[in-house]
Enzyme design. Structure first.
Site, short mmCIF file in Angstrom:
data_model
loop_
_atom_site.label_atom_id
_atom_site.label_comp_id
_atom_site.label_asym_id
_atom_site.label_seq_id
_atom_site.Cartn_x
_atom_site.Cartn_y
_atom_site.Cartn_z
N GLU A 189 0.74 -1.15 0.00
CA GLU A 189 0.02 -0.02 0.09
C GLU A 189 0.85 1.15 0.01
OE1 GLU A 189 -2.51 -0.73 3.48
OE2 GLU A 189 -4.16 -1.50 2.13
N GLU A 269 -6.90 -7.63 -0.53
CA GLU A 269 -7.10 -7.49 0.90
C GLU A 269 -8.99 -7.02 0.76
OE1 GLU A 269 -5.48 -4.68 3.44
OE2 GLU A 269 -3.45 -5.46 2.85
#
Length: 624
Positions: A189, A269
């Site tokens: 991320e 995710e």
């Protein structure tokens, strides 16, 4: 807790510890895991492939529980596990490395391979994960002016030293080299980090390629916002996204498509729950919402990793913190409202997820299946009794259990006719099959008619179940079986064959485990036997077995008849299993006689406590 599931058994192959890649390359020369940009999918060994994965963090689970957690993930239908490697967990001091005990990441990866699970590895160096400092070692801050997650030479030197220790342990376990790691994430991320230092990502890409080789699939993960994807992605790293069940699936994948116009859709995710902060409410996400989102993604052909599948615990000082306008420390529990609880217990969310997965991935196998009508020679070795009209249990000296009544249709019935029984003559339930196709159930105080059609000579079977003779409240003898004749459009049927079934005797003598029953390709409706095995831990404790998605039937373990189950009727949802009937150190045999219809991918679940007071209307998990 132990679990029995009719899913094909994990491969017994376990990767040997400490091997080099050369030792397994010869046998793995054809192995490949790649992206097919033309067909927008992954290809494993040249064939289209999709993963449904779940996150489990070995650092949050005591090593003795690793096998249990991974086995539950496997049995829930997932084919991969996503694994973070926390740098600070393994290098607590500069140049001091710990890879033993609970920190033995190689053992965890090898265990996943042994259980038949692929691995999506996320070695960082930054992982977030609500873990202390996102996995970065606190000793990096000994240099006060260091710029983390950037091209700062001091930071890169520490990262490179770490990766030169970790990645050589990973390389032999890559799928291309005979292992089970299909893809490796670079950073994590990064698009959410302020630095937006693409030179840093480029440096990591070079290091990963140098240490892992040119074949491994490397990827990034970012939120589904264009700004995050702009700073978090890099040519040479396949861009995936993350989002939860409250997001618009089409819009989220549209963001990925902006960066990756072709290739597989991937949610790295998919949030099954959320974390908790000290002083805040416990996060909760409904099983229904999670299942709906998963369904939507799988219908698009997407690959999905559920974060978390099992959260675990932030032992010692490993819980991290978030900063969202204020400092928000994370609780010790990392339960995450995940499908598998902090203690490893399955939740309603797990069953909802498994039902969704069963519709897109093949989970069956491992256990054996036999239509009851195909094994009458085993269950009624003396053969049938011929009678013009049905005989009751007592007339053939059968006390308990089941008898089968068989006749043939006397004429062609091209339009549905009414098969009926006189009131209160079905004692107590009759399961009706025509040409081996399940038609429905006749009941003592319920339904007494079914509509059927067929041809002259078609076989009509009625399996009669004795549900227990009256012990109080009636002044008459409670006979069992068909107490009156069945009729077709009011015309009595005749020429019956009556099979007394000695099911318990057959099972106690080793059937069906001693000689596997015949398999059947037809649907799973109607009376059939399902068999499987499971092993207990070191001690055989008392336990309770639950029947997710099953209808009604009888259960035997190691030949012991544990009784009837009927979760749709309720309130009882579990059967008690005395530890005294279980074996330690060798397989326990399970035989299930399901009377109405098993779930598409049948499995049983063993719990440490009973479940009561739930009926069909209050138990959505038992609907398939």
């Amino acid at each position: 807790d132990v679990g029995f599931f009719a899913r094909s058994a994990p491969s017994p192959r376990a990767l040997s510890r400490g091997h080099g890649a050369a030792g397994i390359r010869a046998a793995a020369s054809a192995r490949s895991f790649q992206i097919d940009f033309e067909r927008d999918c992954f290809r494993k060994d040249g064939a289209p492939f999709r993963y449904v994965s779940g996150s489990v963090h070995y650092a949050r689970v005591p090593r003795p529980a690793w096998r249990d957690r991974l086995l539950r993930l496997y049995m829930a239908g997932l084919n991969a596990v996503q694994v973070y490697v926390p740098w600070n967990y393994h290098e607590p001091q500069p140049g001091v490395y710990e890879f033993t005990g609970d920190r033995d990441v190689e053992a965890f990866l090898d265990l996943a391979a042994e259980l038949g699970l692929l691995v999506i590895l996320r070695p960082g160096p930054y992982i977030c994960a609500e873990w202390e400092m996102g996995g970065l070692p606190a000793w990096l801050l000994w240099k006060a002016d260091i710029i983390l997650r950037s091209s700062d030479p001091a930071y890169l030197a520490a990262v490179d030293a770490w990766l030169h220790v970790l990645l050589p342990k990973i390389k032999p376990r890559l799928y291309q080299h005979g292992g089970n790691i299909i893809s490796v994430q670079v950073e994590n991320e990064y698009g959410s980090y302020y630095a937006c230092d693409l030179s840093y990502l480029q440096h990591l890409l070079g290091t990963f390629r140098a240490l892992l080789g040119p074949e491994v699939l490397l990827f990034t993960t970012d939120g589904a916002q264009m700004e995050e994807l702009r700073c978090g992605t890099l040519q040479g790293l396949y861009a995936t996204i993350d989002f939860g069940p409250d997001s618009n699936v089409t819009e989220a994948f549209g963001a990925q498509r902006h960066i990756e116009p072709r290739g597989p859709l991937v949610n790295s995710e998919y949030y099954t729950g959320w974390l908790d902060y000290w002083g805040g409410p416990h996060a909760s996400t409904s099983a229904t919402l999670v299942a709906q989102g998963l369904t939507s993604m799988l219908q698009l052909g997407a690959n999905v990793n559920m974060y978390m599948f099992h959260g675990g615990t932030n032992f010692a000082y490993w819980s991290g913190a978030d900063f969202k306008d204020q400092y928000k420390p994370v609780t010790t529990s990392y339960d995450y409202d995940a499908p598998l609880s902090e203690a490893g217990d399955p939740t309603e969310k797990l069953f909802a997820i498994r039902t969704v997965i069963s519709k897109v991935l093949s989970l069956t196998g491992g256990g054996a299946y036999a239509d009851l009508l195909d094994v009458l020679d085993v269950l009624s070795p003396s053969g049938p009794i011929q009678s013009q009209f049905p005989l009751i249990f007592e007339a053939v000296k059968q006390a308990h259990g089941f008898m089968l009544y068989r006749t043939q249709l006397p004429r062609d019935i091209l339009t549905p006719a009414t098969l009926s029984a006189p009131p209160r003559s079905v004692c107590d339930r009759g399961y009706v099959m025509l040409q081996k196709e399940y038609q429905g159930t006749l009941e003592r105080d319920g339904q007494t008619e079914l509509r059927v059609k067929g041809k002259a000579g078609d076989t009509l079977d009625v399996l009669l179940e004795n549900m227990g003779r009256i012990s109080f409240g009636a002044n008459f003898s409670d006979f069992k079986g068909l107490l009156g004749n069945l009729s077709l459009d009011s015309r009595p049927l005749s020429k019956w064959l009556i099979y007394p079934l000695a099911i318990d005797a057959a099972i106690q003598q080793g059937w069906p485990h001693a000689a596997l029953p015949k398999s059947s390709c037809r649907g799973r409706a109607g009376p059939a036997f399902y068999t499987g095995t499971f092993e207990t831990p070191d001690i055989a404790w008392d336990t309770f077995v639950k029947f997710p998605g099953w209808s009604k039937g009888q259960l035997w373990i190691n030949g012991f008849n544990l009784g009837r189950y009927w979760p749709h009727q309720g309130p009882q949802q579990t059967l008690f299993v005395p530890g005294s009937i279980l074996h330690v150190g060798c397989p326990n045999n399970i035989t299930v006689l399901e009377l109405e219809g098993a779930p598409p991918n049948p499995f049983l679940l063993f719990l440490d406590q009973p479940l009561f007071n739930r009926t069909l209307s209050h138990s959505p998990l038992d609907k398939e």
